[in-house]
Every structure is written in structure tokens, then in C-alpha cells.
Design an enzyme around this catalytic site. Structure first.
Site, PDB file in Angstrom:
ATOM      1  N   TYR A 139       0.833  -1.206   0.000  1.00  0.00           N
ATOM      2  CA  TYR A 139       0.000   0.000   0.000  1.00  0.00           C
ATOM      3  C   TYR A 139       0.868   1.257   0.000  1.00  0.00           C
ATOM      4  CZ  TYR A 139      -4.316   2.618   1.098  1.00  0.00           C
ATOM      5  OH  TYR A 139      -5.399   3.472   1.077  1.00  0.00           O
ATOM      6  N   ASP A 175      11.509  -3.402  10.119  1.00  0.00           N
ATOM      7  CA  ASP A 175      10.573  -2.678   9.261  1.00  0.00           C
ATOM      8  C   ASP A 175       9.624  -1.899  10.167  1.00  0.00           C
ATOM      9  OD1 ASP A 175       8.697  -1.749   7.463  1.00  0.00           O
ATOM     10  OD2 ASP A 175       8.530  -3.629   6.360  1.00  0.00           O
ATOM     11  N   CYS A 178       5.244  -1.877   9.118  1.00  0.00           N
ATOM     12  CA  CYS A 178       5.443  -2.950   8.128  1.00  0.00           C
ATOM     13  C   CYS A 178       4.230  -3.241   7.257  1.00  0.00           C
ATOM     14  CB  CYS A 178       5.873  -4.228   8.846  1.00  0.00           C
ATOM     15  SG  CYS A 178       4.655  -4.871  10.033  1.00  0.00           S
ATOM     16  N   GLY A 179       3.071  -2.657   7.575  1.00  0.00           N
ATOM     17  CA  GLY A 179       1.892  -2.929   6.763  1.00  0.00           C
ATOM     18  C   GLY A 179       1.531  -4.404   6.772  1.00  0.00           C
ATOM     19  N   TRP A 180       1.222  -4.935   5.596  1.00  0.00           N
ATOM     20  CA  TRP A 180       0.872  -6.346   5.461  1.00  0.00           C
ATOM     21  C   TRP A 180       2.106  -7.219   5.189  1.00  0.00           C
ATOM     22  CZ3 TRP A 180      -2.549  -2.610   3.516  1.00  0.00           C
ATOM     23  CH2 TRP A 180      -3.848  -2.657   4.042  1.00  0.00           C
ATOM     24  N   GLY A 181       3.285  -6.663   5.413  1.00  0.00           N
ATOM     25  CA  GLY A 181       4.494  -7.466   5.307  1.00  0.00           C
ATOM     26  C   GLY A 181       5.046  -7.627   3.910  1.00  0.00           C
ATOM     27  N   SER A 201      -1.790  -1.644  13.269  1.00  0.00           N
ATOM     28  CA  SER A 201      -3.035  -2.195  12.732  1.00  0.00           C
ATOM     29  C   SER A 201      -3.173  -3.667  13.108  1.00  0.00           C
ATOM     30  CB  SER A 201      -3.082  -2.036  11.211  1.00  0.00           C
ATOM     31  OG  SER A 201      -4.135  -2.805  10.656  1.00  0.00           O
ATOM     32  N   GLU A 203      -5.454  -5.724  12.064  1.00  0.00           N
ATOM     33  CA  GLU A 203      -5.789  -6.497  10.871  1.00  0.00           C
ATOM     34  C   GLU A 203      -4.547  -6.822  10.051  1.00  0.00           C
ATOM     35  OE1 GLU A 203      -8.900  -7.676   9.454  1.00  0.00           O
ATOM     36  OE2 GLU A 203      -9.305  -7.553  11.600  1.00  0.00           O
ATOM     37  N   CYS A 356      -5.750  12.564  -5.049  1.00  0.00           N
ATOM     38  CA  CYS A 356      -4.329  12.354  -4.752  1.00  0.00           C
ATOM     39  C   CYS A 356      -3.533  12.095  -6.027  1.00  0.00           C
ATOM     40  CB  CYS A 356      -4.156  11.203  -3.766  1.00  0.00           C
ATOM     41  SG  CYS A 356      -4.695  11.593  -2.073  1.00  0.00           S
TER      42      CYS A 356
END
Length: 388
Positions: A139, A175, A178-181, A201, A203, A356
Site C-alpha cells: 500500500y 521494518d 510494516c503494513g501487510w508485510g 493495525s 488487521e 491524490c
């Protein structure tokens, strides 16, 4: 679903008040005609839109769009034209004075408030994001120099980061955000490294733990400020925008204490052109609560005396392509989410992605990758390249 079918028949716009006249002049300078025939021309469907825009800035303009008070066939082109003029920089609504002062003087990204963006935005649902993003749920901005698809652009970005960090098998990587990795999984699979990732997060952490249980990766639900352990290299991709100006120095101090003496730190962040500008009020309210894009000057202040800036790479124009690719996937997947999320969310998300995209296309917002070291790379740092 598409709102394009709701386009009214173009008709000449007659100003009713000073706000209408100002809007007519401003948009005309940007090559935009009110109720005009072009894809980038704004169609006013209800009265009062110019007044809301001038009195509340993008907050009023965005809320009016979500409510269906105006329409544009190509929102990305509308914002590209509008923001390219830089005329909107001079619109400073008094109603936004308090939020602007709060961003400047208060810590809106304290530990207690930091999880708001995770709960409101990133915890929206993994199924939703899986339909909009690439296969690794990356993302952040892709790297499109030699890419033709979103999947290729995201993999190219991850590969570029690995090369910039000079990763080698057995290294231990941190990281931050790290977001969703996506980066951790790519680096583990291609470069055989170990990695620890922190996110706010629930989730994201849960999804990454399940998907990458076979790799030597650790995903933590943890605030970056509590980190205090050594790593061979550090990466942070799309996290610094949520740190806030009051915490820029703290973030850099955390990275400095966790980075090995000879290690490299890659910081990937969107940024703004002006040091003293305020967060976008619509984005702050509806998309990224407490977000605060840094300027180069603010980042320089934060790293002063802690790091040597080895490399600064700007590929902000690539975020335009990334956002347009996300939008295309969002539109295609929307029928599956329409019943759950509804028309208002559709218009909000469309406004977010396309406005954006237009902003990056106009170079109103930037995307930077910094490579930092503690004391300087012996002999100098050379930026790696990706071959076509």
C-alpha cells in the site's frame, strides 16, 4: 457502479454571488469551465459549492462531492489542472485556523492517538484491500521505470529497496510500519534475511502472521517508540507520514539507536513542498487521521547530527500511476462491496484516490526515498539501478 451517468447537460454558468465569481475566475485560470463539456470540467449540481470551498478549503469541497453536490467525469484531471496553477495555495480559510494551529503546536500523533489511523483506515478489511492492491498488499508507491503493471511496479520498488540497503543472507532487518508485510516477505524470499516488523493495525499484523508463518519473520502490534534493539538494516515505507512533526526527531532517534554502526536506513515517505503548510483537512478527517506530510526541511532538522544523508531519490510522479492503478481495481471490485459500504463510501474513496493522483501529477506532493547511515559509507554510497 459509476456516477458518470449522473452528469447533467452542460449549460452556461451564471455567478450568483462573490464566491461564484471567484470560483469562475480561479477555475478559468486552471483551464476548467464550470458546467463545461470537457472531462475535467466541474458540474455544479447544487448551489453553495464555491462558498463551501472558499470557507473550508478541501474539507468543504470534498464533503460537497461526497454528498453529490458536484461532479466531474475525470476527477484526477480536474485536480491536476487546479493544483498545477498553485493558485489554491493562497486560499487560507479562517475556519481551518484552529486545526492548522493544532497541527503545528500539539502532538496529534501521541502514543494514545497513534492507533486511530489503524482503526479507521488500515483495519477497514483485508478483503477490501486485497481487491485494490497487488498480491502482496503493498500500500505504497510503486516504481514504474520499467514496469507495465501494478504487480511489476510494486515488485520493482521492493527490489530497489533491497538493493539500496545492500541486503545479504542472514541479516536481521527492522521494518517500522510494516503494513501487510510486503517488503519483509520479499526480502526474506529473495535475500534470505530475518525481519521484525511493527504496525499499529491489528488487521495487518494478523493477516501477515498467517500468510507468512513459513518465513523467519516476526510481526508485532507495537508502537515504534518502544523499540530498543539492534538491527543490521532498517526500512520504513509509508510510515513517516503518520509520525507527525512533533515526533520527527523521536522517530529518527529510535532508528539511530536500533541501527548497527555500519548499517543503512531506508526511509520511504510522501512529502510536501512547504515547511509550514498544514495537513489537508479532508484527508485528515476521512482517510488518514492525524497524518502530517513532512517537508525536506523538517526531515533535515529531524536527522541533524544523527545521520548522514547518503542518497535522496524522488519518484513522486510514479504515485500518480500507482493511484490510478488502485482506482481501476477499486472500480472493478466495487460491486462486491457496494451493499456493505454504500454510495457515500464509494464517492469518498473515489475522491481520495483520484484527487491524490491529480496532486502527484501536478507535483504538489512528492515521494522520497532517503538512504541514511550513521557516520557515512566509506568511499561513498552508490545508488543501485534496475535494468529493463
Amino acid at each position: 457502479m459509476s456516477t458518470e451517468s449522473a452528469q447533467p447537460t452542460p449549460q452556461e454558468f451564471a455567478p450568483r454571488n462573490n464566491f461564484d465569481q471567484k470560483a469562475l475566475e480561479l477555475l478559468s485560470n486552471a483551464g476548467i469551465t464550470i458546467n463545461g463539456p470537457s472531462a475535467w470540467d466541474i458540474q455544479l449540481l447544487r448551489p453553495g459549492v464555491p462558498q463551501r470551498a472558499f470557507s473550508q478549503g478541501n474539507l468543504g469541497l470534498g464533503e460537497a462531492y461526497v454528498e453529490g453536490a458536484w461532479e466531474v467525469k475525470a476527477l484526477d484531471q480536474f485536480f491536476h489542472k487546479l493544483l498545477s496553477t498553485r493558485l489554491t495555495d493562497n486560499i487560507k480559510p479562517l475556519k481551518l485556523l484552529i486545526p492548522a494551529l493544532a497541527a503545528r503546536f500539539l502532538n496529534l500523533q501521541s502514543v494514545g492517538r497513534s492507533r486511530q489511523v489503524g482503526e479507521q483506515h488500515y483495519d477497514l478489511g483485508n478483503d477490501f484491500y486485497s481487491k485494490m492492491l497487488d498480491s502482496r498488499l503493498t500500500y505504497t508507491c510503486g516504481y514504474w521505470e520499467h514496469a507495465n503493471t501494478l504487480e511489476e511496479a510494486q515488485e520493482a520498488k521492493l527490489e530497489l529497496i533491497c538493493r539500496k540497503l545492500k541486503l545479504k543472507p542472514g541479516m536481521r532487518i527492522l521494518d517500522i510500519g510494516c503494513g501487510w508485510g510486503s517488503f519483509m516477505s520479499y526480502a526474506a524470499e529473495r535475500y534470505q534475511v530475518q525481519a521484525v516488523g511493527v504496525s499499529i493495525s491489528k488487521e495487518q499484523v494478523r493477516w501477515a502472521q498467517e500468510r507468512y508463518s513459513h518465513l523467519d519473520l516476526e510481526f508485532r502490534l507495537q508502537d515504534y517508540r518502544s523499540l530498543n534493539e539492534q538491527f543490521d538494516a532498517i526500512v520504513s515505507v509509508g510510515m513517516f507520514e503518520h509520525v507527525g512533526r512533533k515526533n520527527h526527531r523521536i522517530f529518527m532517534e529510535v532508528a539511530h539507536r536500533c541501527l548497527a554502526s555500519e548499517g543503512l536506513f531506508l526511509l520511504h515517505t510522501t512529502g510536501k513542498n512547504h515547511r509550514n503548510s498544514s495537513p489537508d483537512p479532508w484527508i485528515d478527517k476521512y482517510i488518514f487521521p492525524n497524518g502530517d506530510l513532512p517537508s525536506i526541511g523538517q526531515m533535515g532538522d529531524a536527522m541533524d547530527g544523527l545521520f548522514v544523508a547518503e542518497d535522496l531519490h524522488n519518484f513522486g510522479a510514479d504515485y500518480d500511476k500507482t493511484l490510478m492503478a488502485w482506482h481501476a481495481k477499486f472500480e472493478k471490485a466495487w460491486p462486491a462491496f457496494e451493499g456493505e459500504l454504500g454510495e457515500r463510501f464509494y464517492r469518498m474513496w473515489r475522491y481520495y484516490l483520484l484527487s491524490c493522483a491529480g496532486a502527484f501529477r501536478a507535483r504538489d506532493i512528492q515521494l522520497w526515498q532517503w538512504v541514511l547511515s550513521k557516520t557515512g559509507v566509506a568511499g561513498g554510497y552508490r545508488r543501485p539501478t534496475l535494468l529493463a
